[in-house]
Design a protein around this motif. Structure first.
Motif, short mmCIF file in Angstrom:
data_model
loop_
_atom_site.label_atom_id
_atom_site.label_comp_id
_atom_site.label_asym_id
_atom_site.label_seq_id
_atom_site.Cartn_x
_atom_site.Cartn_y
_atom_site.Cartn_z
N PHE A 150 0.80 -1.23 0.00
CA PHE A 150 0.00 0.00 0.00
C PHE A 150 0.83 1.27 0.00
O PHE A 150 0.46 2.27 -0.59
N SER A 151 1.98 1.24 0.72
CA SER A 151 2.66 2.51 0.90
C SER A 151 3.96 2.62 0.10
O SER A 151 4.66 3.63 0.20
N ALA A 152 4.31 1.59 -0.69
CA ALA A 152 5.54 1.67 -1.51
C ALA A 152 5.43 2.86 -2.46
O ALA A 152 4.48 2.94 -3.24
N ASN A 153 6.40 3.75 -2.39
CA ASN A 153 6.31 4.96 -3.22
C ASN A 153 6.89 4.71 -4.61
O ASN A 153 8.01 5.11 -4.91
N HIS A 154 6.14 4.04 -5.44
CA HIS A 154 6.57 3.69 -6.80
C HIS A 154 5.74 4.53 -7.76
O HIS A 154 4.53 4.66 -7.58
N PRO A 155 6.37 5.12 -8.80
CA PRO A 155 5.61 6.02 -9.67
C PRO A 155 4.58 5.32 -10.56
O PRO A 155 3.60 5.94 -10.99
N VAL A 336 -5.25 8.35 8.23
CA VAL A 336 -6.08 7.35 7.55
C VAL A 336 -5.18 6.58 6.58
O VAL A 336 -4.54 7.20 5.72
N PRO A 337 -5.10 5.24 6.70
CA PRO A 337 -4.22 4.50 5.79
C PRO A 337 -4.82 4.43 4.38
O PRO A 337 -5.96 4.00 4.21
N ILE A 338 -4.06 4.85 3.37
CA ILE A 338 -4.56 4.83 1.99
C ILE A 338 -3.53 4.18 1.08
O ILE A 338 -2.36 4.02 1.47
N ILE A 339 -3.95 3.84 -0.13
CA ILE A 339 -2.99 3.38 -1.13
C ILE A 339 -2.24 4.62 -1.61
O ILE A 339 -2.85 5.60 -2.04
N TYR A 340 -0.92 4.55 -1.49
CA TYR A 340 -0.08 5.70 -1.80
C TYR A 340 0.97 5.33 -2.84
O TYR A 340 1.47 4.22 -2.77
N PRO A 341 1.34 6.19 -3.78
CA PRO A 341 0.78 7.51 -4.05
C PRO A 341 -0.69 7.43 -4.49
O PRO A 341 -1.15 6.37 -4.96
N VAL A 342 -1.38 8.54 -4.40
CA VAL A 342 -2.80 8.58 -4.76
C VAL A 342 -2.93 8.39 -6.27
O VAL A 342 -2.13 8.92 -7.04
N GLY A 343 -3.93 7.64 -6.71
CA GLY A 343 -4.14 7.39 -8.14
C GLY A 343 -4.88 8.55 -8.81
O GLY A 343 -4.96 9.65 -8.25
#
Ligand code: F0G
Length: 459
Positions: A150-155, A336-343
């Motif tokens: 969820f939080s892996a910062n992949h482009p 609030v836990p979200i899928i990141y980065p935002v789509g």
């Protein structure tokens, strides 16, 4: 001077009132809807984030174009305009108009599918998978590994895993693979973008093995925005040129125009291969309509032709992606836990992370969906074990891999203050999160249960 506030790049000419309600009214509405917001009336909703599909506000130019709708059965002027708009964008010569995305899917995948056939995708959308499985074929999802974190910062978390694609081709045999479908952006994978590099690699693999490469392009403009911002070599290109380059890599595309064509209804199927197009045209005529209107009226085709141009305007896309990111980042700051980065089109919340005290068989996603409605009048959808859960032979729930809630943002509909209101509702969601209750299913249909199931609160 570069101001940091990005404003809505439009003025509002026609307004639609929102019926405001109190928390106690909504508590009663929710009970009457059996704790399933699909069963609410839209008048009971303050902010409707159920879907970004078919919910766009059309522009004055689209409404004006609709008055030029030519409703002739065959060879209408509106068809010519629609065909030209789709051809200019996709570069594909054979274009079939359909009433929405799934009709295009039924035609193409119904023709290509059948027993013993396989489809491979970054993630098949539910209607895509349903159409494939209905034909007797099977559907494999192979998103990249980063998509599962969820939080892996992949482009480009929407990418398809090309190594796994190679393995699957060897394992299943290239002749048995009906198509590779690349969904841009990847809706079921958190609305995450796909890179041009990934599309190029898939295209090369498909060419080498003579496999049809299909783009599910319903959010292609939003995907192009991410490529423009994040992928080396694309910052100088226009959003439209980026989309055109991606189309040039594919053999066919399926589009639900209810997303990035900025209309309330419509879709199309486009292809390069004449034989395939001839076979699909037969199905189009039998199930949708004649070739120059398919499932659409002339005025629908006019609105789509204009929308396909407007959606690539730089100011629009910048505002669109910024408002989704703004919502996601604001609620993330609050914890609030979200899928990141935002789509691109939606914010996806990890409901299991927010409500660790609610077990998966009491549906933490549905609990959050109900809380958002009760507290703030916000309607959204659970994408977890209500939608995808199955039962084993003993009637025990086999949960979905993730318990998500999607806040999908309609295009050009809500303003900054609507979004700020939603952000504020989350303060209360967090304050009372320990008292949120799980749900039990009281009644459910056999298929697609999330639409009509009845729930009750676990005491
Ligand atoms: N493909 C994708 C990626 C979609 O998101 C959708 C619809 C379809 C195909 C089917 O198109 O609805 O016009 O028949 N997605 C909507 C949603 C329903 O809420 O995400 P359709």
């Amino acid at each position: 001077m570069n101001f940091k506030t990005i404003i809505e790049p439009f003025r509002i000419k026609s307004v639609e009132p929102i019926s405001m309600s109190t928390e106690s009214e909504r508590t009663a509405f929710l009970e009457r809807a059996h704790f399933n917001p699909f069963l609410l009336k839209s008048d009971q909703v303050i902010i409707d984030f159920l879907t970004d599909s078919g919910t766009s506000a059309m522009s004055s130019n689209q409404w004006a174009a609709m008055m030029n709708g030519d409703e002739s059965y065959a060879g209408a002027r509106s068809w010519e305009r629609f065909e030209k708009a789709v051809h200019d964008l996709t570069g594909m010569p054979y274009i079939l108009p359909t009433h929405q995305g799934r009709a295009a899917e039924r035609i193409l995948y119904g023709h290509l599918g059948g027993e013993g056939k396989y489809f491979i995708s970054n993630t098949h959308f539910d209607t895509t998978r349903a159409n494939i499985e209905y034909s007797g074929a099977s559907a494999h999802d192979i998103p990249v590994l980063e998509a599962r974190d969820f939080s892996a910062n992949h482009p480009f978390k929407g990418n398809l895993d090309t190594k796994q694609l190679q393995h699957l081709i060897t394992e299943l045999g290239e002749k048995n693979i009906a198509a590779v479908i690349l969904t841009v952006t990847n809706n079921s994978g958190g609305g995450q973008p796909v890179s041009m590099q990934n599309a190029k690699e898939i295209s090369a693999i498909c060419k080498k093995h003579h496999i049809l490469f299909v783009l599910d392009c319903c959010r292609i403009a939003e995907n192009s925005y991410f490529i423009h911002e994040r992928e080396k070599g694309y910052h100088e290109k226009s959003f439209r040129e980026i989309a055109q380059e991606m189309f040039s890599l594919a053999d066919a595309c399926v589009m639900s125009a209810k997303k990035d064509a900025l209309v309330n209804m419509g879709g199309f199927l486009a292809m390069r291969n004449k034989e395939l197009a001839d076979a699909c045209t037969q199905l189009l005529i039998i199930t949708e309509g004649y070739t120059t209107y398919g499932g659409l009226s002339g005025r629908d085709m006019e609105a789509i032709a204009v929308g396909l141009v407007e959606v690539f305007e730089a100011d629009y896309l910048k505002y669109r992606i910024r408002s989704t990111t703004y919502l996601g980042e604001k609620i993330l700051e609050k914890g609030v836990p979200i899928i990141y980065p935002v789509g691109g089109h939606a914010v996806y919340i990890d409901a299991k992370g927010l409500y660790p005290h609610i077990p998966v068989d009491q549906y933490p996603g549905q609990a959050l969906v109900c809380e958002l409605y009760r507290i703030g009048g916000i309607r959204c959808v659970e994408i977890g074990s209500v939608m995808f859960g199955k039962y084993d032979d003993h009637g025990k729930l086999i949960p979905a891999p993730m318990e998500l809630v999607r806040l999908a943002i309609p295009r050009r509909v809500y303003t900054q203050s609507h979004i700020d209101y939603v952000v504020e509702v989350f303060d209360e969601i967090i304050r009372v999160k320990k008292s949120a209750k799980g749900l039990k299913i009281k009644q459910e249909p056999k298929f697609l249960r999330h639409f009509t199931a009845h729930f009750e609160l676990v005491k």
